[in-house]
Design an enzyme around this catalytic site. Structure first.
Site, PDB file in Angstrom:
ATOM      1  N   THR A 100       6.362   7.265   2.550  1.00  0.00           N
ATOM      2  CA  THR A 100       5.613   6.309   1.722  1.00  0.00           C
ATOM      3  C   THR A 100       4.484   7.005   0.976  1.00  0.00           C
ATOM      4  O   THR A 100       4.135   6.640  -0.146  1.00  0.00           O
ATOM      5  CB  THR A 100       5.060   5.184   2.627  1.00  0.00           C
ATOM      6  OG1 THR A 100       6.168   4.475   3.160  1.00  0.00           O
ATOM      7  CG2 THR A 100       4.162   4.226   1.878  1.00  0.00           C
ATOM      8  N   THR A 148       5.911   7.910   7.893  1.00  0.00           N
ATOM      9  CA  THR A 148       5.310   7.582   9.190  1.00  0.00           C
ATOM     10  C   THR A 148       6.338   7.142  10.242  1.00  0.00           C
ATOM     11  O   THR A 148       6.061   7.198  11.434  1.00  0.00           O
ATOM     12  CB  THR A 148       4.262   6.459   9.043  1.00  0.00           C
ATOM     13  OG1 THR A 148       4.895   5.325   8.448  1.00  0.00           O
ATOM     14  CG2 THR A 148       3.092   6.899   8.207  1.00  0.00           C
TER      15      THR A 148
END
Ligand SMILES: NC(=O)C[C@H](N)C(=O)O
Length: 324
Positions: free
Chosen positions: A12, A89
């Protein structure tokens, strides 16, 4: 002037919105594109290198090895003071722990990511990158292995866990592993791990599966793992490490076929331990030949088991290394 290499792998933190669908494409930005959007510290040199442009659910053992080799290669340059790896993540904790187990160089490796895309309101991308760079250039982080910088915290790769799917404070360490903070520009390290575990002779990682247990479960998935070629299986037991009685035969069968079976707990904290005697108890499983995975999170146990199998340790040695 200090030099930090920023290795980008996607996630991201390197994502762009698809204007047609409105959805985020993880890893769409190259390292150069991402770093051009950031205000990087100007009192040190940052050398940006794009390695992968993927969403971290696409990470594989093969890519882990490529990342490790790239880091070793970068560290051949003695002018480099530290490395930052940016990563999605979702699987960041596994990558960070693998690097912690295998990168021998004393210089800091700091892994970071973000929960929000660089173009989203209140993105954590820029602060996390900036603070990770500051941490990686700090001499106090030398010799403590790979760490994770997230939301102003310096966290141990061994204990870190993504605990929230979207919140900016998405990573925690249970009990231990809060090693320091970065407060704006200031890096504070207030604990060092008492020992480092290192296995440098890892060139290929064998297949290791994680199989959870649950009320009323049986051994079908254990059998499937064995027949599909797993060399190791992490069984995530309940409480102290207990499994449904119907799973025991398949665990014994896996061990008889040479698969290393390691027991963890599905509880968030606490140790796998012999306390009870009943069918499917830890005592019963020990009699079948399972190894005990202490307080390891199953995902970390899998990375460590694959690493130890790759480094050709035998079962007794693997148990000793999990006991430490
Ligand atoms: N926040 C993130 O980075 C999530 C993203 N799906 C990834 O892991 O690549």
């Amino acid at each position: 002037m200090k030099t930090v290499v920023l290795l980008t792998t996607g996630g991201t933190i390197a994502s762009k919105r698809n204007p047609k669908t409105g959805l985020l494409i993880s890893g769409a930005l190259t390292g150069k594109e991402l770093s051009s959007m950031c205000e990087l510290p100007n009192d040190l040199t940052v050398d940006v290198q794009s390695l992968f442009q993927i969403s971290s659910n696409q990470m594989t053992f093969q890519l882990l090895l490529e990342l490790k080799e790239k880091i070793e290669d970068v560290f051949k340059d003695k002018a480099v003071d530290g490395i930052v790896v940016t990563h999605g993540t979702d699987t960041l904790e596994e990558t960070a722990y693998f690097l912690d187990l295998t990168i021998a160089d004393e210089r800091p490796v700091v892994v970071t990511g973000s929960q929000r895309a660089p173009t989203e309101i209140g993105s954590d991308a820029f602060l996390n990158i900036r603070q990770a760079i500051l941490a990686a250039s700090n001499d106090h982080l030398k010799g403590i292995g790979t760490t994770v910088l997230f939301n102003e915290k310096i966290l141990s790769a061994r204990y870190i866990k993504k605990v929230h799917a979207s919140n900016l404070d998405g990573f925690r360490v249970n009990g231990y592993g809060n090693l320091g903070t970065v407060d704006r520009e200031e890096v504070h390290l207030y604990q060092r791990p008492v020992q480092r575990e290192l296995h440098s002779n890892v060139v290929e990682l064998p297949s290791v599966d994680i199989i959870p247990t649950y009320l009323g479960g049986d051994g079908r998935f254990i059998r499937a793992a064995v027949t599909s070629g797993a060399k190791g299986i992490v069984i995530e037991g309940a409480g102290r490490g207990h499994v449904p009685p119907l799973a025991v035969d398949e665990i014994r069968n896996a061990i008889n076929q040479g698969v290393v079976v390691l027991l963890t707990t599905r509880a968030d904290e606490g140790l796998v331990k012999v306390v009870y005697e009943f069918e499917g108890s830890v005592e019963h499983l020990l009699q079948q030949g399972v190894l005990l995975g202490r307080d390891y999170d199953s995902k970390k146990a899998r990375i460590k088991l694959a690493t130890l199998l790759a480094a050709k340790y035998n079962k007794e040695e693997i148990q000793m290394l999990f006991n430490q």
